[in-house]
Design a protein around this motif. Structure first.
Motif, PDB file in Angstrom:
ATOM      1  N   ILE A 251       0.839  -1.208   0.000  1.00  0.00           N
ATOM      2  CA  ILE A 251       0.000   0.000   0.000  1.00  0.00           C
ATOM      3  C   ILE A 251       0.870   1.252   0.000  1.00  0.00           C
ATOM      4  O   ILE A 251       0.612   2.219  -0.736  1.00  0.00           O
ATOM      5  N   TRP A 252       1.914   1.240   0.809  1.00  0.00           N
ATOM      6  CA  TRP A 252       2.820   2.399   0.879  1.00  0.00           C
ATOM      7  C   TRP A 252       3.475   2.652  -0.480  1.00  0.00           C
ATOM      8  O   TRP A 252       3.545   3.793  -0.943  1.00  0.00           O
ATOM      9  N   ALA A 253       3.961   1.589  -1.141  1.00  0.00           N
ATOM     10  CA  ALA A 253       4.608   1.743  -2.450  1.00  0.00           C
ATOM     11  C   ALA A 253       3.623   2.260  -3.491  1.00  0.00           C
ATOM     12  O   ALA A 253       3.979   3.109  -4.335  1.00  0.00           O
ATOM     13  N   LEU A 254       2.355   1.797  -3.465  1.00  0.00           N
ATOM     14  CA  LEU A 254       1.350   2.280  -4.413  1.00  0.00           C
ATOM     15  C   LEU A 254       1.055   3.758  -4.190  1.00  0.00           C
ATOM     16  O   LEU A 254       0.943   4.543  -5.148  1.00  0.00           O
ATOM     17  N   LEU A 255       0.933   4.174  -2.917  1.00  0.00           N
ATOM     18  CA  LEU A 255       0.665   5.580  -2.619  1.00  0.00           C
ATOM     19  C   LEU A 255       1.799   6.482  -3.077  1.00  0.00           C
ATOM     20  O   LEU A 255       1.566   7.542  -3.680  1.00  0.00           O
ATOM     21  N   VAL A 256       3.041   6.077  -2.793  1.00  0.00           N
ATOM     22  CA  VAL A 256       4.200   6.897  -3.191  1.00  0.00           C
ATOM     23  C   VAL A 256       4.290   6.986  -4.709  1.00  0.00           C
ATOM     24  O   VAL A 256       4.550   8.057  -5.272  1.00  0.00           O
ATOM     25  N   SER A 257       4.075   5.862  -5.396  1.00  0.00           N
ATOM     26  CA  SER A 257       4.153   5.857  -6.861  1.00  0.00           C
ATOM     27  C   SER A 257       3.097   6.778  -7.454  1.00  0.00           C
ATOM     28  O   SER A 257       3.382   7.565  -8.374  1.00  0.00           O
ATOM     29  N   PHE A 258       1.857   6.699  -6.934  1.00  0.00           N
ATOM     30  CA  PHE A 258       0.793   7.566  -7.446  1.00  0.00           C
ATOM     31  C   PHE A 258       1.108   9.028  -7.153  1.00  0.00           C
ATOM     32  O   PHE A 258       0.935   9.906  -8.018  1.00  0.00           O
ATOM     33  N   GLY A 259       1.594   9.322  -5.948  1.00  0.00           N
ATOM     34  CA  GLY A 259       1.926  10.694  -5.602  1.00  0.00           C
ATOM     35  C   GLY A 259       3.058  11.257  -6.453  1.00  0.00           C
ATOM     36  O   GLY A 259       2.983  12.392  -6.932  1.00  0.00           O
ATOM     37  N   LEU A 260       4.098  10.450  -6.671  1.00  0.00           N
ATOM     38  CA  LEU A 260       5.222  10.911  -7.498  1.00  0.00           C
ATOM     39  C   LEU A 260       4.803  11.099  -8.948  1.00  0.00           C
ATOM     40  O   LEU A 260       5.316  11.988  -9.638  1.00  0.00           O
ATOM     41  N   SER A 261       3.875  10.258  -9.412  1.00  0.00           N
ATOM     42  CA  SER A 261       3.403  10.441 -10.791  1.00  0.00           C
ATOM     43  C   SER A 261       2.704  11.787 -10.939  1.00  0.00           C
ATOM     44  O   SER A 261       2.810  12.448 -11.985  1.00  0.00           O
ATOM     45  N   GLY A 262       1.963  12.215  -9.881  1.00  0.00           N
ATOM     46  CA  GLY A 262       1.327  13.526  -9.921  1.00  0.00           C
ATOM     47  C   GLY A 262       2.336  14.657  -9.973  1.00  0.00           C
ATOM     48  O   GLY A 262       2.186  15.606 -10.752  1.00  0.00           O
ATOM     49  N   LEU A 263       3.389  14.556  -9.156  1.00  0.00           N
ATOM     50  CA  LEU A 263       4.435  15.589  -9.194  1.00  0.00           C
ATOM     51  C   LEU A 263       5.139  15.610 -10.543  1.00  0.00           C
ATOM     52  O   LEU A 263       5.432  16.683 -11.093  1.00  0.00           O
ATOM     53  N   PHE A 264       5.426  14.417 -11.070  1.00  0.00           N
ATOM     54  CA  PHE A 264       6.076  14.324 -12.380  1.00  0.00           C
ATOM     55  C   PHE A 264       5.190  14.941 -13.462  1.00  0.00           C
ATOM     56  O   PHE A 264       5.664  15.665 -14.346  1.00  0.00           O
ATOM     57  N   SER A 265       3.881  14.670 -13.383  1.00  0.00           N
ATOM     58  CA  SER A 265       2.954  15.227 -14.367  1.00  0.00           C
ATOM     59  C   SER A 265       2.836  16.735 -14.225  1.00  0.00           C
ATOM     60  O   SER A 265       2.698  17.462 -15.214  1.00  0.00           O
ATOM     61  N   ALA A 266       2.916  17.232 -12.976  1.00  0.00           N
ATOM     62  CA  ALA A 266       2.855  18.678 -12.758  1.00  0.00           C
ATOM     63  C   ALA A 266       4.042  19.375 -13.412  1.00  0.00           C
ATOM     64  O   ALA A 266       3.908  20.480 -13.965  1.00  0.00           O
ATOM     65  N   LEU A 267       5.215  18.731 -13.364  1.00  0.00           N
ATOM     66  CA  LEU A 267       6.405  19.317 -13.976  1.00  0.00           C
ATOM     67  C   LEU A 267       6.323  19.307 -15.497  1.00  0.00           C
ATOM     68  O   LEU A 267       6.794  20.234 -16.161  1.00  0.00           O
ATOM     69  N   THR A 268       5.748  18.245 -16.041  1.00  0.00           N
ATOM     70  CA  THR A 268       5.737  18.097 -17.502  1.00  0.00           C
ATOM     71  C   THR A 268       4.490  18.687 -18.162  1.00  0.00           C
ATOM     72  O   THR A 268       4.554  19.131 -19.313  1.00  0.00           O
ATOM     73  N   ASN A 269       3.354  18.694 -17.451  1.00  0.00           N
ATOM     74  CA  ASN A 269       2.103  19.155 -18.065  1.00  0.00           C
ATOM     75  C   ASN A 269       1.455  20.316 -17.319  1.00  0.00           C
ATOM     76  O   ASN A 269       0.379  20.778 -17.715  1.00  0.00           O
ATOM     77  N   GLY A 270       2.084  20.754 -16.214  1.00  0.00           N
ATOM     78  CA  GLY A 270       1.471  21.808 -15.405  1.00  0.00           C
ATOM     79  C   GLY A 270       1.267  23.099 -16.165  1.00  0.00           C
ATOM     80  O   GLY A 270       0.238  23.771 -16.006  1.00  0.00           O
ATOM     81  N   SER A 271       2.230  23.468 -17.003  1.00  0.00           N
ATOM     82  CA  SER A 271       2.089  24.715 -17.749  1.00  0.00           C
ATOM     83  C   SER A 271       0.901  24.677 -18.690  1.00  0.00           C
ATOM     84  O   SER A 271       0.300  25.712 -19.008  1.00  0.00           O
ATOM     85  N   GLN A 272       0.527  23.472 -19.128  1.00  0.00           N
ATOM     86  CA  GLN A 272      -0.580  23.335 -20.064  1.00  0.00           C
ATOM     87  C   GLN A 272      -1.939  23.508 -19.385  1.00  0.00           C
ATOM     88  O   GLN A 272      -2.851  24.120 -19.948  1.00  0.00           O
ATOM     89  N   PHE A 273      -2.061  22.998 -18.160  1.00  0.00           N
ATOM     90  CA  PHE A 273      -3.367  22.986 -17.513  1.00  0.00           C
ATOM     91  C   PHE A 273      -3.499  23.981 -16.359  1.00  0.00           C
ATOM     92  O   PHE A 273      -4.611  24.365 -16.006  1.00  0.00           O
ATOM     93  N   LEU A 274      -2.383  24.350 -15.744  1.00  0.00           N
ATOM     94  CA  LEU A 274      -2.456  25.178 -14.543  1.00  0.00           C
ATOM     95  C   LEU A 274      -2.090  26.635 -14.791  1.00  0.00           C
ATOM     96  O   LEU A 274      -2.333  27.486 -13.945  1.00  0.00           O
ATOM     97  N   GLN A 275      -1.465  26.927 -15.914  1.00  0.00           N
ATOM     98  CA  GLN A 275      -1.072  28.302 -16.230  1.00  0.00           C
ATOM     99  C   GLN A 275      -1.866  28.769 -17.449  1.00  0.00           C
ATOM    100  O   GLN A 275      -1.726  28.218 -18.528  1.00  0.00           O
ATOM    101  N   GLY A 276      -2.710  29.814 -17.278  1.00  0.00           N
ATOM    102  CA  GLY A 276      -3.506  30.313 -18.395  1.00  0.00           C
ATOM    103  C   GLY A 276      -4.669  29.393 -18.715  1.00  0.00           C
ATOM    104  O   GLY A 276      -5.056  28.534 -17.925  1.00  0.00           O
ATOM    105  N   ASP A 277      -5.235  29.566 -19.907  1.00  0.00           N
ATOM    106  CA  ASP A 277      -6.356  28.727 -20.314  1.00  0.00           C
ATOM    107  C   ASP A 277      -6.077  28.100 -21.658  1.00  0.00           C
ATOM    108  O   ASP A 277      -4.972  28.205 -22.202  1.00  0.00           O
TER     109      ASP A 277
END
Length: 742
Positions: A13-39
């Motif tokens: 369970i711990w490994a699944l939670l960390v993997s899911f959380g890190l995937s979110g951070l990784f996605s924020a770095l790679t796709n954050g400008s597309q969805f979180l900055q501007g429209d």
């Protein structure tokens, strides 16, 4: 459910939670400008759609030209004329090429007797030659040909352009535009305007999702005209359209009333869904990281202690392989994070399919995360254990390969030959691969194989055969079979190895002989020691018993006591000599060296035996120089050497024979020789005389311990000198050589 099983589930369970959380951070770095900055309207996706529409608008509306108008704009430059003229070389080269193209066909027509074909081909050839010749004679002739080619390209452009008209119509249903030519005042729009209507009544923030000025669109999206990315590329048409410097102003907006089926509206709605999904994904990933932190904080031993179970297995893997595995694990982990992220970044209406992909990706990421953390934990142990790191480095494959290379060049010739051989083999392999690509290389490959490959193969087979013989011969030697020597061929390393094996075999043979001799001498030593010690001991026991006889006459008692005294002294001499010989042989003796005159020392030894010499029938001849001969020696020990040698002369010399003793000074050495004629026949192996308890009198009737020569040689060896024996028939000669000092 036991505690161990609960611990395993907690780790998962711990490994699944960390993997899911890190995937979110990784996605924020790679796709954050597309969805979180501007429209959406500031995104690259919308920019692509807008740029595509503007390109179509530019061609079909703003820069609309008929085919005939565009052809009127065609120009031909002098550079184009020269390029067309020299495209296939100068005049001579082009005429020669045309002649060669038709030569074979015309000859075939002549050979077949077909006059019609011959005439047609000849006419066609001459026409081309005339046309080429005219190219070099007239610029206008070339200009007309280029104009014709460009007109053909314009026809092709308009044919292709019609394929895109429906796209422009569809875009026009979604985008509303109002454009005005600043120079002519001409208006281009797809709005239905009545008298008194204003453009702002239709193109505004209320009616449109997004409104932009035409100039801003060109500047923001970098529009430069017709693009191969959006429409078929045609260099002739693009050059003409690019010269139409019309200055337009106006607005373009994405209409809210446009049908949802249109791609521009569908893309906008799709982006909105993805944006909401991405924001929810970010919130969930942060929550997963917080939950994982709480678990690790409360149960650190369970989460991180589980890795210790795999340490014995992991420790067997070489260090560089571990590094490679860790890098690969990191790479695959990032890949799985990307796969997880894509399930939220790219909205998929098939929820079941997305869920399956998400579960698989998440499970793979959790497994890779656990494996990667385990590796990092074990690598962290090197910080406090430098010796462990050093040991593991020496067990790594790279270090072993490095050592293997060094070992290959321990004998440089072998290493160089190996490199050269591999180079030839690699070269032949490249030629073989080239043959598969280009059949023309078959000749080169064949020659290389005949003149390089076959000789190398023969040399390798001969070397391998010779090596096999050496190996088999060595195996026989290891098994105790002496066999015959290996033939030594040439000066190669194999030949040297064969010579070394032969030397080893001969050494083994000598060793076997020496061993057999040692065993024989050992047996003789035991026999001789037993005989020499038992003889006086037996006499002592016998006469001791006789002394116990009652009423023994006084004269007999005195006689027995005398015999006991003599035998006891004899036994003491034997034992003392044995101890001294053993002490000498072991080197466990201290020499007290001084500068000694060897002539004077020899005279003292002769004086000790003067009475015995005078009573014997031997005739002594001593020769010595008039001046002293000095040596740096232990006088007491060296006197013992002379004493033993003179004693042997008295015991073993033939009666009524001459004895010669001489002292000579030769360069930096003092040479002393003792020569006498023996009364006993000596054996063939003179070295055995140096063995302990070995006598020239093998019947052992004479007095002596058999240790005299052994002791003498040991003393001389301790002085770093030499004592050698020579026998010529019955002539026995001992030579003692010592370093002389001035």
């Amino acid at each position: 459910m036991d505690i161990k099983s609960k611990s395993k589930y907690l780790v998962v369970i711990w490994a699944l939670l960390v993997s899911f959380g890190l995937s979110g951070l990784f996605s924020a770095l790679t796709n954050g400008s597309q969805f979180l900055q501007g429209d959406y309207f500031e995104s690259e996706e919308y920019g692509y759609q807008m740029n595509r529409f503007v390109s179509l608008l530019q061609v079909f509306e703003l820069n609309s030209m008929t085919k005939e108008d565009m052809k009127k704009e065609i120009t031909v430059s002098d550079e184009e004329i020269e390029e067309h003229r020299m495209r296939y070389g100068n005049l001579g080269e082009q005429i020669s090429n045309i002649g060669m193209q038709y030569e074979q066909q015309i000859q075939e027509a002549i050979d077949s007797g077909n006059k019609t074909v011959e005439a047609a081909l000849t006419k066609e050839r001459d026409a081309k030659i005339a046309d080429i010749t005219e190219n070099f004679n007239s610029d206008e002739h070339v200009r007309a040909k280029i104009m014709k080619e460009k007109e053909k390209r314009i026809d092709e452009f308009y044919q292709e352009l019609e394929k895109y008209r429906q796209q422009f119509v569809n875009f026009g249903r979604a985008y509303k535009y109002y454009m005005e030519d600043a120079e002519t005042g001409e208006v281009f729009t797809n709005l239905t305007l009545k008298d008194g209507d204003s453009v702002s009544d239709f193109i505004n923030d209320k009616e449109m999702y997004f409104v932009q000025d035409y100039g801003d669109i060109q500047e923001f999206y970098g529009y430069t005209g017709i693009s191969e990315q959006f429409m078929p590329y045609n260099e002739v048409a693009e050059a003409i359209l690019a010269n139409q410097n019309n200055n337009f102003t106006g607005k373009i907006g994405l209409s809210k009333n446009a049908p949802a089926s249109l791609q521009a509206i569908g893309d906008y709605r799709y982006f909105q869904k993805r944006q909401l999904l991405f924001i929810g994904y970010m919130i969930a990933s942060i929550g997963a990281l917080i939950a994982a932190y709480v678990i690790a904080r409360r149960k650190p031993a369970i989460v991180f202690g589980t890795f210790e179970n795999f340490k014995p297995i992991y420790a067997k893997v070489p260090l560089d392989v571990r590094l490679g595995i860790m890098l690969a694990t990191g790479g695959f982990f990032l890949l799985t994070l990307t796969l997880i992220s894509e399930q939220f970044v790219y909205y998929n209406s098939d929820i079941f399919s997305s869920l399956i992909e998400l579960i698989i990706s998440l499970a793979a990421a959790a497994a890779l995360l656990a494996f990667g953390l385990m590796q990092l934990k074990f690598f962290a142990e090197y910080r406090n254990d430098g010796q462990l790191l050093k040991d593991d480095l020496q067990k790594s494959l790279v270090f072993k390969a490095y050592k293997a290379i060094l070992d290959a060049f321990l004998i440089r010739s072998i290493g160089i030959q190996l490199i050269v051989l591999l180079g030839f083999v690699f070269g032949l392999g490249m030629l073989a691969a080239a043959v598969l690509v280009e059949a023309g290389f078959i000749v080169v490959f064949g020659l290389a194989f005949i003149f390089i490959g076959l000789p190398l193969l023969i040399i390798i087979m001969k070397k391998a055969g010779y090596f096999n013989k050496i190996v088999m011969n060595t195996e026989e030697l290891a098994a105790g079979k002496m066999g015959s020597d290996i033939p030594v061929k040439g000066k190669s390393i194999f030949a040297k190895h064969a010579a070394d094996v032969n030397t080893l075999r001969n050494s083994v043979k000598v060793s076997h002989k020496e061993q057999a001799k040692s065993e024989r001498l050992k047996t003789e030593l035991i026999t001789n020691v037993s005989h020499d010690l038992r003889t006086p001991l037996t006499s002592i026991i016998t006469y001791t018993e006789l002394l116990k006889t009652p009423d023994l006459a006084p004269e007999d008692r005195d006689s027995y006591i005398e015999i006991l005294d003599r035998k006891s002294k004899r036994l003491k001499v034997l034992i003392d000599d044995l101890f001294e010989a053993t002490k000498m042989a072991s080197g466990n003796i201290e020499l007290r060296k001084d500068k000694v005159d060897l002539i004077q020392l020899l005279q003292q030894a002769l004086a000790e035996h003067n009475e015995a010499l005078s009573q014997s029938s031997l005739q002594l001849r001593v020769s010595q120089p008039d001046h002293p001969v000095y040596a740096f020696v232990d006088g007491q020990k060296l006197w013992r050497v002379f004493d033993n040698l003179i004693g042997n002369i008295l015991k073993y010399s033939l009666e009524n024979s001459r004895v010669y003793i001489s002292v000579k000074a030769e360069q930096d050495q003092a040479v002393l020789t003792f020569k006498n004629v023996t009364k006993y026949e000596l054996g063939e192996d003179l070295n055995e005389l140096f063995e302990r308890f070995k006598r020239g009198d093998q019947s052992r009737h004479t007095e002596g311990s058999g240790l005299g020569l052994a002791i003498a040689k040991s003393i001389v060896d301790l002085h770093e000198g030499s004592l050698d024996i020579e026998v010529d028939g019955d002539l026995f000669k001992v030579t003692v050589i010592l370093d002389k000092v001035s």
